[in-house]
Design an enzyme around this catalytic site. Sequence first.
Site, PDB file in Angstrom:
ATOM      1  N   SER A   1     102.114  41.583 -32.704  1.00 26.14           N
ATOM      2  CA  SER A   1     102.021  41.054 -34.078  1.00 26.14           C
ATOM      3  C   SER A   1     102.445  42.105 -35.104  1.00 26.14           C
ATOM      4  O   SER A   1     103.247  41.824 -36.004  1.00 26.14           O
ATOM      5  CB  SER A   1     100.617  40.535 -34.376  1.00 26.14           C
ATOM      6  OG  SER A   1      99.642  41.490 -34.048  1.00 26.14           O
TER       7      SER A   1
ATOM      8  N   HIS B   1      98.329  37.922 -26.100  1.00 27.12           N
ATOM      9  CA  HIS B   1      97.956  38.692 -27.301  1.00 27.12           C
ATOM     10  C   HIS B   1      96.782  37.975 -27.977  1.00 27.12           C
ATOM     11  O   HIS B   1      95.758  37.739 -27.346  1.00 27.12           O
ATOM     12  CB  HIS B   1      99.215  38.810 -28.177  1.00 27.12           C
ATOM     13  CG  HIS B   1      99.122  39.771 -29.323  1.00 27.12           C
ATOM     14  ND1 HIS B   1      98.157  40.736 -29.435  1.00 27.12           N
ATOM     15  CD2 HIS B   1      99.896  39.902 -30.449  1.00 27.12           C
ATOM     16  CE1 HIS B   1      98.345  41.423 -30.553  1.00 27.12           C
ATOM     17  NE2 HIS B   1      99.385  40.928 -31.191  1.00 27.12           N
TER      18      HIS B   1
ATOM     19  N   HIS C   1      94.626  45.934 -21.092  1.00 29.09           N
ATOM     20  CA  HIS C   1      95.302  46.273 -22.349  1.00 29.09           C
ATOM     21  C   HIS C   1      96.523  47.127 -22.046  1.00 29.09           C
ATOM     22  O   HIS C   1      96.522  47.897 -21.084  1.00 29.09           O
ATOM     23  CB  HIS C   1      94.358  47.030 -23.299  1.00 29.09           C
ATOM     24  CG  HIS C   1      94.818  46.993 -24.713  1.00 29.09           C
ATOM     25  ND1 HIS C   1      95.670  47.931 -25.239  1.00 29.09           N
ATOM     26  CD2 HIS C   1      94.574  46.089 -25.695  1.00 29.09           C
ATOM     27  CE1 HIS C   1      95.915  47.609 -26.501  1.00 29.09           C
ATOM     28  NE2 HIS C   1      95.265  46.504 -26.811  1.00 29.09           N
TER      29      HIS C   1
ATOM     30  N   ARG D   1      86.356  47.540 -30.290  1.00 28.97           N
ATOM     31  CA  ARG D   1      86.205  46.275 -31.024  1.00 28.97           C
ATOM     32  C   ARG D   1      85.299  45.328 -30.230  1.00 28.97           C
ATOM     33  O   ARG D   1      84.575  44.518 -30.791  1.00 28.97           O
ATOM     34  CB  ARG D   1      87.582  45.634 -31.271  1.00 28.97           C
ATOM     35  CG  ARG D   1      88.524  46.534 -32.061  1.00 28.97           C
ATOM     36  CD  ARG D   1      89.933  45.970 -32.125  1.00 28.97           C
ATOM     37  NE  ARG D   1      90.552  45.842 -30.824  1.00 28.97           N
ATOM     38  CZ  ARG D   1      91.744  45.318 -30.592  1.00 28.97           C
ATOM     39  NH1 ARG D   1      92.459  44.861 -31.617  1.00 28.97           N
ATOM     40  NH2 ARG D   1      92.247  45.245 -29.383  1.00 28.97           N
TER      41      ARG D   1
ATOM     42  N   ASP E   1      89.092  40.464 -27.347  1.00 27.49           N
ATOM     43  CA  ASP E   1      89.038  39.006 -27.220  1.00 27.49           C
ATOM     44  C   ASP E   1      87.937  38.520 -26.282  1.00 27.49           C
ATOM     45  O   ASP E   1      87.571  37.343 -26.309  1.00 27.49           O
ATOM     46  CB  ASP E   1      90.397  38.475 -26.751  1.00 27.49           C
ATOM     47  CG  ASP E   1      91.486  38.798 -27.750  1.00 27.49           C
ATOM     48  OD1 ASP E   1      91.251  38.593 -28.954  1.00 27.49           O
ATOM     49  OD2 ASP E   1      92.565  39.278 -27.345  1.00 27.49           O
TER      50      ASP E   1
HETATM   51  N1  CMX Z   1      93.788  39.942 -15.228  1.00 31.16           N
HETATM   52  C1  CMX Z   1      94.615  39.900 -14.162  1.00 31.16           C
HETATM   53  N2  CMX Z   1      95.698  40.680 -14.028  1.00 31.16           N
HETATM   54  C2  CMX Z   1      95.927  41.555 -15.015  1.00 31.16           C
HETATM   55  C3  CMX Z   1      95.083  41.683 -16.129  1.00 31.16           C
HETATM   56  C4  CMX Z   1      93.992  40.804 -16.242  1.00 31.16           C
HETATM   57  N3  CMX Z   1      93.165  40.805 -17.297  1.00 31.16           N
HETATM   58  N4  CMX Z   1      95.589  42.649 -16.946  1.00 31.16           N
HETATM   59  C5  CMX Z   1      96.719  43.101 -16.355  1.00 31.16           C
HETATM   60  N5  CMX Z   1      96.913  42.442 -15.187  1.00 31.16           N
HETATM   61  C6  CMX Z   1      98.074  42.557 -14.296  1.00 31.16           C
HETATM   62  C7  CMX Z   1      99.329  42.221 -15.073  1.00 31.16           C
HETATM   63  O1  CMX Z   1      99.517  40.817 -15.189  1.00 31.16           O
HETATM   64  C8  CMX Z   1     100.376  42.930 -14.251  1.00 31.16           C
HETATM   65  O2  CMX Z   1     100.633  42.129 -13.120  1.00 31.16           O
HETATM   66  P1  CMX Z   1     102.121  42.025 -12.473  1.00 31.16           P
HETATM   67  O3  CMX Z   1     102.400  43.399 -11.967  1.00 31.16           O
HETATM   68  O4  CMX Z   1     101.961  40.988 -11.422  1.00 31.16           O
HETATM   69  O5  CMX Z   1     103.029  41.616 -13.590  1.00 31.16           O
HETATM   70  C9  CMX Z   1      99.640  44.181 -13.782  1.00 31.16           C
HETATM   71  O6  CMX Z   1      98.235  43.885 -13.892  1.00 31.16           O
HETATM   72  C10 CMX Z   1      99.953  45.397 -14.620  1.00 31.16           C
HETATM   73  O7  CMX Z   1      99.698  45.105 -15.986  1.00 31.16           O
HETATM   74  P2  CMX Z   1      99.221  46.249 -16.999  1.00 31.16           P
HETATM   75  O8  CMX Z   1     100.306  47.266 -17.072  1.00 31.16           O
HETATM   76  O9  CMX Z   1      97.859  46.711 -16.668  1.00 31.16           O
HETATM   77  O10 CMX Z   1      99.083  45.442 -18.374  1.00 31.16           O
HETATM   78  P3  CMX Z   1     100.234  45.055 -19.396  1.00 31.16           P
HETATM   79  O11 CMX Z   1     100.410  46.197 -20.331  1.00 31.16           O
HETATM   80  O12 CMX Z   1     101.453  44.558 -18.719  1.00 31.16           O
HETATM   81  O13 CMX Z   1      99.582  43.819 -20.153  1.00 31.16           O
HETATM   82  C11 CMX Z   1      97.841  42.592 -21.167  1.00 31.16           C
HETATM   83  C12 CMX Z   1      98.504  43.963 -21.033  1.00 31.16           C
HETATM   84  C13 CMX Z   1      96.808  42.663 -22.282  1.00 31.16           C
HETATM   85  C14 CMX Z   1      98.909  41.566 -21.546  1.00 31.16           C
HETATM   86  C15 CMX Z   1      97.172  42.231 -19.810  1.00 31.16           C
HETATM   87  O14 CMX Z   1      96.142  43.156 -19.538  1.00 31.16           O
HETATM   88  C16 CMX Z   1      96.626  40.819 -19.789  1.00 31.16           C
HETATM   89  O15 CMX Z   1      97.374  39.891 -19.477  1.00 31.16           O
HETATM   90  N6  CMX Z   1      95.304  40.624 -20.122  1.00 31.16           N
HETATM   91  C17 CMX Z   1      94.726  39.304 -20.233  1.00 31.16           C
HETATM   92  C18 CMX Z   1      95.126  38.661 -21.556  1.00 31.16           C
HETATM   93  C19 CMX Z   1      94.437  39.332 -22.698  1.00 31.16           C
HETATM   94  O16 CMX Z   1      93.219  39.547 -22.703  1.00 31.16           O
HETATM   95  N7  CMX Z   1      95.198  39.639 -23.753  1.00 31.16           N
HETATM   96  C20 CMX Z   1      94.642  40.192 -25.023  1.00 31.16           C
HETATM   97  C21 CMX Z   1      94.967  41.655 -25.239  1.00 31.16           C
HETATM   98  C22 CMX Z   1      94.416  42.122 -26.565  1.00 31.16           C
HETATM   99  C23 CMX Z   1      95.147  41.470 -27.702  1.00 31.16           C
HETATM  100  O17 CMX Z   1      96.333  41.783 -27.896  1.00 31.16           O
HETATM  101  O18 CMX Z   1      94.578  40.613 -28.363  1.00 31.16           O
END
Ligand code: CMX
Length: 442
Positions: free
Chosen positions: A241, A271, A318, A327, A373
């Site tokens: 964002s 996000h 994250h 937070r 979140d």
């Molecule tokens: N549950 C399951 N798997 C997860 C996970 C979770 N909460 N968080 C990361 N992973 C997985 C990723 O999907 C990725 O899998 P692949 O290798 O199969 O693609 C792997 O772990 C590595 O990811 P990462 O480097 O740890 O995390 P990213 O930087 O790629 O992504 C985020 C960060 C937030 C998108 C991810 O942790 C996620 O999808 N979390 C759940 C959604 C969420 O809560 N989003 C809100 C974030 C805060 C905000 O911006 O509001």
Amino acid sequence: MNNLKEKLYQKIQEHRPRITQLLEEHGDTVIDNVTVAQVIGGMRGIKSLVTDISYLDPFEGIRYRGFTLPEVLAKLPKPDRANMPFVEGLYYLLLTGEIPTKEEVESLVVDFKNRRVVPRYVWDVIDAFPSNSHPMAILSAAVMSLERESHFSSNYKNGINKMDYWSTTYEDATNLLAKMPLIGAYIYNKLYHPEKGHRYPDPSLDLGGNFAYMMGKDSPYDDVSRMYFIIHADHESGNVSAHTGHLVASSLSDIYYATSAMINGLAGPLHGLANQEVLRWLQGLMEQMKGEIPSEEDLKAYVWDTLNSGQVIPGYGHAVLRKTDPRYTVQREFCLKNMPEDPLFKYVDALYKVVPDILREQGKAKNPWPNVDAQSGVVQWHYGVTQYDFYTVLFAIGRSFGVLSNIIWDRALGYPLERPKSITTEMLEKMVEPKNELASMT
Ligand code: CMX
């Protein structure tokens, strides 16, 4: 000029020579290397943006202008009888780096109240949406419809000096920030409580108090709103964002275009939309339990089922953080104080005890800890905002404070059009095969 704008101008004049000096004396100094994994992997961690509004340490979490969230909540002035600070005071802090006095905030609160008027056509735009539209789509369109009010755009057409871009951007930003909570409350009432009709703002109330009033919620929802807007305001510049807002504004699109775009980026489930996904996921768990209190084994099974079906655990993980999000902690402490017996909060707290170990065992997520979140929807639910599609609108109102503060400073420091370089996959393959290149030369 009002007191905040004057103070901001003084800060801008002090800051400009620092950027000039960095560019003139150190413009060619290398500060980072870039790997193939970073280029393919969403530019993770590449130091390529500058902001002084906030900094995100992977282990400590966010600091606004050097202050941790608990410090911000403790130091900023509060309305009488409130436990959470004025959101307007946060804007002062983000823009100037200084904690305002109560008098300074009160004068800014009056300025915000004077800017609260929302033109009739914005309500018409909102009313034109079908009632099953997502509130984030409506918010984005409502903000976009205000574009015709932009002082920056009308002044730009008349040949405004580059050094003054920040001034009209400040006016646009403050106007929009004052109106956003009214727009959010109008969307909420239209979608979920059309029988109650639209409430007009209460001129005696600050931004957080008036938002609660327009949502039809009693105290302590005013404090919940202040807390919510403050903790969501900024998370440095690389998140989707904030980055989107900065990127769009870098072409000198006005802040209405930039804010609408940042809202669209926030609306993704990885996000900001994750806060509604957490509630949806928790509801699924509660339905499965049919009113029974889940055992630790039940919780573990539910988490594993989610992972094994190829979904993420919403509210966990994250891109930058490597510990529990402060937070999350701020909201958890609020829950422990104000709603310790809330059944949904108990679920969230029980999950906190099992999810990190499971994510570690699965071995994919780099950060197994909860983010903002995981807690935020539960607080809203407790105070009667059970329509979880709406939660990201609250995030967007808060996030606008950080994004718009950044854009004002972008304009003040003359940051240019953002334009990273892209390459083809073939070029990348050639770059990593120096031996083959040498072989073909011999
Ligand atoms: N549950 C399951 N798997 C997860 C996970 C979770 N909460 N968080 C990361 N992973 C997985 C990723 O999907 C990725 O899998 P692949 O290798 O199969 O693609 C792997 O772990 C590595 O990811 P990462 O480097 O740890 O995390 P990213 O930087 O790629 O992504 C985020 C960060 C937030 C998108 C991810 O942790 C996620 O999808 N979390 C759940 C959604 C969420 O809560 N989003 C809100 C974030 C805060 C905000 O911006 O509001």
